[in-house]
Design a protein around this motif. Structure first.
Motif, PDB file in Angstrom:
ATOM      1  N   UNK A 131     -40.760 -15.678  55.484  1.00 45.87           N
ATOM      2  CA  UNK A 131     -39.364 -15.440  54.735  1.00 45.87           C
ATOM      3  C   UNK A 131     -38.614 -14.588  55.309  1.00 45.87           C
ATOM      4  N   UNK A 132     -38.977 -12.911  54.876  1.00 54.21           N
ATOM      5  CA  UNK A 132     -38.678 -11.707  55.691  1.00 54.21           C
ATOM      6  C   UNK A 132     -39.282 -11.942  57.172  1.00 54.21           C
ATOM      7  N   UNK A 133     -40.227 -11.924  57.971  1.00 53.63           N
ATOM      8  CA  UNK A 133     -40.022 -11.522  59.398  1.00 53.63           C
ATOM      9  C   UNK A 133     -40.282 -10.018  59.070  1.00 53.63           C
ATOM     10  N   UNK A 134     -40.398  -9.748  60.549  1.00 53.26           N
ATOM     11  CA  UNK A 134     -40.490  -8.699  61.019  1.00 53.26           C
ATOM     12  C   UNK A 134     -39.477  -7.187  60.777  1.00 53.26           C
ATOM     13  N   UNK A 135     -40.175  -6.609  59.545  1.00 52.17           N
ATOM     14  CA  UNK A 135     -39.106  -5.806  58.762  1.00 52.17           C
ATOM     15  C   UNK A 135     -40.393  -4.298  58.552  1.00 52.17           C
ATOM     16  N   UNK A 136     -40.126  -3.363  58.460  1.00 48.03           N
ATOM     17  CA  UNK A 136     -41.039  -2.044  58.189  1.00 48.03           C
ATOM     18  C   UNK A 136     -39.986  -1.107  57.208  1.00 48.03           C
ATOM     19  N   UNK A 137     -39.180  -2.093  56.413  1.00 45.08           N
ATOM     20  CA  UNK A 137     -38.988  -1.886  55.268  1.00 45.08           C
ATOM     21  C   UNK A 137     -39.517  -1.284  54.100  1.00 45.08           C
ATOM     22  N   UNK A 138     -40.816  -2.291  53.946  1.00 48.11           N
ATOM     23  CA  UNK A 138     -41.197  -2.683  53.116  1.00 48.11           C
ATOM     24  C   UNK A 138     -43.039  -2.402  52.980  1.00 48.11           C
ATOM     25  N   UNK A 139     -43.240  -1.819  51.962  1.00 47.74           N
ATOM     26  CA  UNK A 139     -45.253  -1.253  51.993  1.00 47.74           C
ATOM     27  C   UNK A 139     -45.601  -2.550  52.724  1.00 47.74           C
ATOM     28  N   UNK A 140     -46.975  -2.666  53.009  1.00 48.79           N
ATOM     29  CA  UNK A 140     -47.509  -3.831  53.813  1.00 48.79           C
ATOM     30  C   UNK A 140     -49.214  -3.720  53.308  1.00 48.79           C
ATOM     31  N   UNK A 141     -49.749  -2.504  51.902  1.00 51.30           N
ATOM     32  CA  UNK A 141     -51.109  -2.792  51.506  1.00 51.30           C
ATOM     33  C   UNK A 141     -50.999  -2.713  49.910  1.00 51.30           C
ATOM     34  N   UNK A 142     -49.459  -2.450  49.765  1.00 55.15           N
ATOM     35  CA  UNK A 142     -49.526  -2.018  47.906  1.00 55.15           C
ATOM     36  C   UNK A 142     -48.187  -3.437  47.278  1.00 55.15           C
ATOM     37  N   UNK A 143     -48.640  -4.522  46.768  1.00 53.10           N
ATOM     38  CA  UNK A 143     -47.289  -4.784  45.901  1.00 53.10           C
ATOM     39  C   UNK A 143     -47.326  -5.025  44.378  1.00 53.10           C
ATOM     40  N   UNK A 144     -46.472  -5.897  43.979  1.00 48.41           N
ATOM     41  CA  UNK A 144     -46.652  -6.210  42.361  1.00 48.41           C
ATOM     42  C   UNK A 144     -46.686  -7.590  42.105  1.00 48.41           C
TER      43      UNK A 144
END
Length: 165
Positions: A131-144
């Motif tokens: 949905x988001x597509x390619x972005x580097x504005x969010x972390x890729x290894x940690x989620x909640x």
């Protein structure tokens, strides 16, 4: 045409949380054991000796393995302390519960319903990335994973949170 938004951005202020870290073989075991510990703390096992009050959501912080195909075993389950206890949190009697001050948080969040298992969480993360597509504005290894209702409710409301850098 009114459609529910696919995702939204939110900001949360800094605050004190009661946290338990577990690394059981299955994600569901870790969150279940941690949540039971937190419930005992909320209900009576604290320095106040009484009920603290429930807040939602309860957060489960997860980390993906390096290849991104599985969850790391260790999960941090966190309960936000009600306003009246933010300045002076009751001390847990359980040594596995730690009171931590979490920094302000900015997240992009998406709702999903049902049980939270490693499989459903990995699917939700994958769908959200599509949905988001390619972005580097969010972390890729940690989620909640945010839970808003009792885990025993079959179609309970959850959210997956992508943490903004």
């Amino acid at each position: 045409q009114c459609e529910e938004a696919a995702y939204e951005e939110r900001r949360y202020p800094a605050g004190k949380w009661a946290c338990v870290t577990k690394g059981e073989p299955m994600y569901e075991q870790s969150i279940s054991m941690s949540f039971m510990k937190l419930m005992r703390y909320i209900c009576k096992e604290n320095s106040v000796g009484g009920y603290l009050g429930m807040t939602v959501p309860v957060l489960n912080e997860i980390h993906l393995t390096k290849d991104g195909t599985k969850l790391e075993r260790e999960v941090v389950t966190a309960y936000y302390l009600p306003g009246e206890f933010q300045q002076n949190p009751p001390v847990p009697t359980d040594p596995e519960i730690h009171i931590t001050e979490r920094a302000p948080l900015r997240v992009i969040t998406r709702v999903f319903y049902g049980m939270t298992t490693e499989e459903t969480i990995l699917r939700e993360i994958s769908l959200f990335w599509e949905l988001l597509g390619s972005t580097d504005t969010v972390l890729r290894e940690t989620y909640i994973v945010a839970a808003y209702e009792n885990p025993s409710i079959p179609q309970r409301r959850n959210e997956i949170w992508f943490i903004c850098r």
